[in-house]
Design an enzyme around this catalytic site. Structure first.
Site, PDB file in Angstrom:
ATOM      1  N   ASP A 109      14.518 -42.761 -18.436  1.00  0.00           N
ATOM      2  CA  ASP A 109      14.230 -44.023 -19.139  1.00  0.00           C
ATOM      3  C   ASP A 109      12.894 -44.634 -18.742  1.00  0.00           C
ATOM      4  O   ASP A 109      12.179 -45.195 -19.577  1.00  0.00           O
ATOM      5  CB  ASP A 109      15.335 -45.051 -18.874  1.00  0.00           C
ATOM      6  CG  ASP A 109      16.527 -44.873 -19.810  1.00  0.00           C
ATOM      7  OD1 ASP A 109      16.622 -43.800 -20.456  1.00  0.00           O
ATOM      8  OD2 ASP A 109      17.363 -45.793 -19.889  1.00  0.00           O
ATOM      9  N   ASN A 123      16.889 -42.344 -25.589  1.00  0.00           N
ATOM     10  CA  ASN A 123      17.986 -43.307 -25.768  1.00  0.00           C
ATOM     11  C   ASN A 123      17.849 -44.437 -24.751  1.00  0.00           C
ATOM     12  O   ASN A 123      18.841 -44.934 -24.219  1.00  0.00           O
ATOM     13  CB  ASN A 123      19.332 -42.593 -25.634  1.00  0.00           C
ATOM     14  CG  ASN A 123      20.489 -43.453 -26.160  1.00  0.00           C
ATOM     15  OD1 ASN A 123      20.274 -44.520 -26.746  1.00  0.00           O
ATOM     16  ND2 ASN A 123      21.713 -43.008 -25.933  1.00  0.00           N
ATOM     17  N   SER A 141      23.331 -57.402 -28.240  1.00  0.00           N
ATOM     18  CA  SER A 141      22.508 -56.976 -27.102  1.00  0.00           C
ATOM     19  C   SER A 141      21.647 -58.122 -26.593  1.00  0.00           C
ATOM     20  O   SER A 141      20.930 -58.767 -27.366  1.00  0.00           O
ATOM     21  CB  SER A 141      21.607 -55.812 -27.522  1.00  0.00           C
ATOM     22  OG  SER A 141      20.697 -55.498 -26.489  1.00  0.00           O
ATOM     23  N   SER A 142      21.697 -58.329 -25.286  1.00  0.00           N
ATOM     24  CA  SER A 142      20.816 -59.327 -24.666  1.00  0.00           C
ATOM     25  C   SER A 142      19.377 -58.834 -24.646  1.00  0.00           C
ATOM     26  O   SER A 142      18.441 -59.607 -24.454  1.00  0.00           O
ATOM     27  CB  SER A 142      21.273 -59.611 -23.231  1.00  0.00           C
ATOM     28  OG  SER A 142      20.981 -58.498 -22.393  1.00  0.00           O
ATOM     29  N   GLN A 143      19.197 -57.526 -24.834  1.00  0.00           N
ATOM     30  CA  GLN A 143      17.837 -56.964 -24.764  1.00  0.00           C
ATOM     31  C   GLN A 143      16.934 -57.537 -25.852  1.00  0.00           C
ATOM     32  O   GLN A 143      15.715 -57.592 -25.674  1.00  0.00           O
ATOM     33  CB  GLN A 143      17.895 -55.432 -24.870  1.00  0.00           C
ATOM     34  CG  GLN A 143      18.551 -54.787 -23.652  1.00  0.00           C
ATOM     35  CD  GLN A 143      18.768 -53.286 -23.824  1.00  0.00           C
ATOM     36  OE1 GLN A 143      18.434 -52.716 -24.858  1.00  0.00           O
ATOM     37  NE2 GLN A 143      19.358 -52.667 -22.815  1.00  0.00           N
ATOM     38  N   ASP A 191      27.592 -52.673 -17.565  1.00  0.00           N
ATOM     39  CA  ASP A 191      27.351 -51.264 -17.228  1.00  0.00           C
ATOM     40  C   ASP A 191      28.263 -50.795 -16.100  1.00  0.00           C
ATOM     41  O   ASP A 191      28.376 -49.591 -15.841  1.00  0.00           O
ATOM     42  CB  ASP A 191      25.886 -51.043 -16.833  1.00  0.00           C
ATOM     43  CG  ASP A 191      24.930 -51.267 -18.001  1.00  0.00           C
ATOM     44  OD1 ASP A 191      25.404 -51.474 -19.135  1.00  0.00           O
ATOM     45  OD2 ASP A 191      23.709 -51.236 -17.768  1.00  0.00           O
ATOM     46  N   ASN A 238      30.577 -55.145 -26.871  1.00  0.00           N
ATOM     47  CA  ASN A 238      29.322 -54.437 -27.160  1.00  0.00           C
ATOM     48  C   ASN A 238      29.151 -53.148 -26.358  1.00  0.00           C
ATOM     49  O   ASN A 238      28.147 -52.460 -26.513  1.00  0.00           O
ATOM     50  CB  ASN A 238      28.100 -55.353 -27.138  1.00  0.00           C
ATOM     51  CG  ASN A 238      27.711 -55.830 -25.788  1.00  0.00           C
ATOM     52  OD1 ASN A 238      28.291 -55.414 -24.790  1.00  0.00           O
ATOM     53  ND2 ASN A 238      26.718 -56.701 -25.737  1.00  0.00           N
ATOM     54  N   ARG A 292      31.451 -46.684 -25.432  1.00  0.00           N
ATOM     55  CA  ARG A 292      32.023 -46.483 -24.087  1.00  0.00           C
ATOM     56  C   ARG A 292      33.494 -46.853 -24.003  1.00  0.00           C
ATOM     57  O   ARG A 292      34.194 -46.364 -23.105  1.00  0.00           O
ATOM     58  CB  ARG A 292      31.221 -47.277 -23.049  1.00  0.00           C
ATOM     59  CG  ARG A 292      29.886 -46.658 -22.764  1.00  0.00           C
ATOM     60  CD  ARG A 292      29.147 -47.352 -21.640  1.00  0.00           C
ATOM     61  NE  ARG A 292      27.925 -46.603 -21.373  1.00  0.00           N
ATOM     62  CZ  ARG A 292      26.837 -47.117 -20.829  1.00  0.00           C
ATOM     63  NH1 ARG A 292      26.809 -48.382 -20.456  1.00  0.00           N
ATOM     64  NH2 ARG A 292      25.773 -46.362 -20.612  1.00  0.00           N
ATOM     65  N   HIS A 349      25.043 -41.016 -19.291  1.00  0.00           N
ATOM     66  CA  HIS A 349      24.966 -40.946 -17.829  1.00  0.00           C
ATOM     67  C   HIS A 349      26.128 -41.649 -17.143  1.00  0.00           C
ATOM     68  O   HIS A 349      26.655 -41.176 -16.137  1.00  0.00           O
ATOM     69  CB  HIS A 349      23.619 -41.525 -17.367  1.00  0.00           C
ATOM     70  CG  HIS A 349      23.336 -42.922 -17.857  1.00  0.00           C
ATOM     71  ND1 HIS A 349      22.691 -43.867 -17.116  1.00  0.00           N
ATOM     72  CD2 HIS A 349      23.619 -43.548 -19.032  1.00  0.00           C
ATOM     73  CE1 HIS A 349      22.572 -44.980 -17.803  1.00  0.00           C
ATOM     74  NE2 HIS A 349      23.119 -44.806 -18.980  1.00  0.00           N
ATOM     75  N   ARG A 350      26.534 -42.815 -17.681  1.00  0.00           N
ATOM     76  CA  ARG A 350      27.591 -43.574 -16.964  1.00  0.00           C
ATOM     77  C   ARG A 350      28.966 -42.933 -17.108  1.00  0.00           C
ATOM     78  O   ARG A 350      29.823 -43.101 -16.231  1.00  0.00           O
ATOM     79  CB  ARG A 350      27.607 -45.038 -17.418  1.00  0.00           C
ATOM     80  CG  ARG A 350      26.277 -45.711 -17.182  1.00  0.00           C
ATOM     81  CD  ARG A 350      26.331 -47.187 -16.921  1.00  0.00           C
ATOM     82  NE  ARG A 350      24.965 -47.668 -16.849  1.00  0.00           N
ATOM     83  CZ  ARG A 350      24.151 -47.528 -15.785  1.00  0.00           C
ATOM     84  NH1 ARG A 350      24.586 -46.964 -14.683  1.00  0.00           N
ATOM     85  NH2 ARG A 350      22.903 -47.969 -15.822  1.00  0.00           N
TER      86      ARG A 350
HETATM   87  O1  LIG Z   1      18.242 -55.909 -20.168  1.00  0.00           O
HETATM   88  C1  LIG Z   1      18.628 -54.904 -19.573  1.00  0.00           C
HETATM   89  O2  LIG Z   1      17.944 -54.355 -18.679  1.00  0.00           O
HETATM   90  C2  LIG Z   1      19.948 -54.337 -19.913  1.00  0.00           C
HETATM   91  C3  LIG Z   1      20.857 -55.068 -20.646  1.00  0.00           C
HETATM   92  C4  LIG Z   1      22.197 -54.553 -20.982  1.00  0.00           C
HETATM   93  O3  LIG Z   1      22.217 -54.151 -22.331  1.00  0.00           O
HETATM   94  P1  LIG Z   1      22.586 -55.123 -23.575  1.00  0.00           P
HETATM   95  O4  LIG Z   1      21.767 -56.329 -23.475  1.00  0.00           O
HETATM   96  O5  LIG Z   1      22.222 -54.278 -24.759  1.00  0.00           O
HETATM   97  O6  LIG Z   1      24.033 -55.425 -23.487  1.00  0.00           O
HETATM   98  C5  LIG Z   1      22.577 -53.344 -20.154  1.00  0.00           C
HETATM   99  O7  LIG Z   1      23.703 -52.715 -20.699  1.00  0.00           O
HETATM  100  C6  LIG Z   1      21.430 -52.343 -20.077  1.00  0.00           C
HETATM  101  O8  LIG Z   1      21.764 -51.216 -19.325  1.00  0.00           O
HETATM  102  C7  LIG Z   1      20.235 -52.973 -19.423  1.00  0.00           C
HETATM  103  C1  LIG Z   2      23.341 -49.476 -21.601  1.00  0.00           C
HETATM  104  C2  LIG Z   2      22.499 -48.839 -20.794  1.00  0.00           C
HETATM  105  O1  LIG Z   2      21.203 -48.556 -21.046  1.00  0.00           O
HETATM  106  P1  LIG Z   2      20.156 -48.970 -22.153  1.00  0.00           P
HETATM  107  O2  LIG Z   2      20.751 -50.038 -23.028  1.00  0.00           O
HETATM  108  O3  LIG Z   2      18.970 -49.454 -21.389  1.00  0.00           O
HETATM  109  O4  LIG Z   2      19.873 -47.707 -22.901  1.00  0.00           O
HETATM  110  C3  LIG Z   2      22.957 -48.369 -19.453  1.00  0.00           C
HETATM  111  O5  LIG Z   2      22.097 -47.966 -18.640  1.00  0.00           O
HETATM  112  O6  LIG Z   2      24.159 -48.383 -19.182  1.00  0.00           O
END
Ligand SMILES: O=C(O)C1=C[C@@H](OP(=O)(O)O)[C@@H](O)[C@H](O)C1
Ligand SMILES: C=C(OP(=O)(O)O)C(=O)O
Length: 425
Positions: free
Chosen positions: A55, A97, A172-174, A299, A322, A330, A379-380
């Site tokens: 990643d 991914n 997703s918080s991302q 996670d 989510n 998952r 991976h998890r």
């Molecule tokens: O902001 C981050 O670094 C992450 C936010 C989480 O995802 P979501 O925000 O999609 O739930 C987590 O599952 C991911 O492994 C890393």
């Molecule tokens: C959800 C995960 O990763 P990402 O969303 O960054 O692909 C993770 O590492 O469990």
């Protein structure tokens, strides 16, 4: 792990507790944040304690495609030199991914004058990104994702907009982190506000704010799901990355299931990442709570669910909807594979996961029946089901190399603790 891994590993349950000193790798979440922030800062930033994995390699490579110099002086350091602006890449950005890299870069490339295609692998192409694209559109940015998932085409003008933008972060918080990190390039202050209900994994937004401030951003939290970001850009800085809390959950799982003691070199309370909250839950084994809210430690749920299979009483995981849009679904994957170990061990109940714990499994080390664990490129799933193999004989993990996404040394780590892994097909 530098050497190639076999298509499968069968785990031999150890005879006694597993103990020793294991340093988890650097945090994936923080490494991919600070790589991006360093690339958006004018000057050179030294990032130490970094994760080197699939990643983070994909993130570093994408930044290089956009004119940033990313050097690697050792196994845990990135030296990032940038003008503070990204340049349009010659071709699409391929991010595998890696959810963090894909989401964070989708917003960041909107600061470029030029067209950028942000793409991922077949699994990433199933992970939603439309709410982020909608928010970029609301800021006046021309971005589109015909399927609602990558690929995303961003036709930037070099201007990132200003004013208030709402984002639906329920999936997703991302998306929030992505907008926040690009927002210092606004034409004026940008207010990023959550639309609708609150997000799970709020702790990831806190990680984002801390990293932004370290690189000189001015961001104020109004405490009600909105953040005001000033148009300051970023300044280069040196940054030390803490170990990965999600990786640490496997080590806590090893302690719980084998009765050993592992020195991680860092106390659970010292982590700033949300998954560190799983430590207390896992440490309660074999009396884990009947209901675990996984929303703030998502996670860690596969780890906790596998450990829960050996608990004294059933465990219901809630707040995990989510998890269906992570590397794989998952909830389904964990239920499927627990049921492969022993039919009836887990059920999906809507978006809850109910693990029908069976403390008898703790005595099953002599079992010879084979369970070939599918890992769904996740991976998890591989790392958490390896824990089951520490108590139950005959657990085979397929595609062990998939741990390279965030923990390339995972199998070396297990072997270092004395676990025998039998390579196979
Ligand atoms: O902001 C981050 O670094 C992450 C936010 C989480 O995802 P979501 O925000 O999609 O739930 C987590 O599952 C991911 O492994 C890393
Ligand atoms: C959800 C995960 O990763 P990402 O969303 O960054 O692909 C993770 O590492 O469990």
């Amino acid at each position: 792990m530098p050497h190639a891994l076999p298509p499968a590993f069968t785990i031999v349950p150890p005879n006694g507790p597993l103990s020793g000193r294991v340093s988890p790798p650097g945090s994936k979440s923080i490494t991919n944040r600070v790589l991006l922030l360093a690339a958006l800062a004018n000057g050179t930033s030294r990032l130490t304690g970094a994760l080197k994995s699939k990643d983070t390699t994909l993130m570093a490579q994408a930044l290089r495609q956009m004119g940033v110099t990313v050097e690697e002086s050792d196994d845990t350091t990135f030296l990032v030199t940038s003008t503070g602006r990204l340049r349009a890449p010659a071709g699409p950005l391929f991010l595998g991914n890696a959810g963090t890299a894909t989401r964070f870069l989708t917003a960041a490339v909107a600061t470029i004058e030029g067209t950028v295609i942000v793409d991922g692998d077949e699994d990433m192409r199933l992970r939603p990104i439309k709410p982020l694209v909608d928010a970029l559109n609301a800021l006046g940015i021309d971005a589109s994702s015909p399927t609602g998932c990558p690929p995303v085409t961003v036709r930037g003008t070099g201007r990132f907009g200003k004013g208030r933008v709402e984002i639906d972060a329920s999936l997703s918080s991302q998306y929030v982190s992505a907008l926040l990190m690009a927002a210092p390039f606004g034409e004026g202050p940008i207010e990023v506000a959550l639309a609708g209900k609150d997000i799970g994994a709020r702790g990831y937004v806190d990680l984002t704010l801390a990293a932004m401030r370290a690189f000189g951003a001015d961001v104020a939290d109004n405490g009600e799901g909105a953040w005001l970001v000033q148009p300051t850009g970023y300044g280069a800085t040196d940054f030390h990355i803490e170990p990965d809390a999600s990786a640490a959950t496997y080590l806590w799982g090893i302690e719980a299931l084998t009765g050993g003691k592992i020195d991680l070199g860092v106390a659970a309370e010292a982590f700033t990442q949300p998954d560190a909250a799983a430590q207390q839950v896992i440490a309660a084994f074999p009396n884990m709570p009947e209901v675990i809210d996984g929303s703030q430690m998502q996670d860690a749920v596969p780890t906790m669910a596998v450990v829960a299979a050996f608990n004294n009483r059933p465990v219901r995981f809630v707040g995990i909807g989510n998890l269906r849009v992570k590397e794989t679904d998952r909830i389904r994957a964990v239920a499927n594979e627990l049921n492969r170990i022993r039919p009836g061990l887990a059920v999906e109940d809507g978006d809850d996961l109910l693990v029908h714990s069976d403390p008898e499994l703790m005595k099953a080390a002599s079992r010879t029946a084979t369970s070939r664990i599918q890992t769904y490129h996740d991976h998890r799933i591989a790392m958490s089901f390896a824990l089951a193999g520490l108590r139950i004989g005959g657990i085979t993990i397929l595609d062990p190399a998939c741990t390279g996404k965030t923990y390339p040394d995972y199998w070396d780590m297990l072997q270092g603790l004395g676990v025998e892994l039998i390579p196979g097909q």
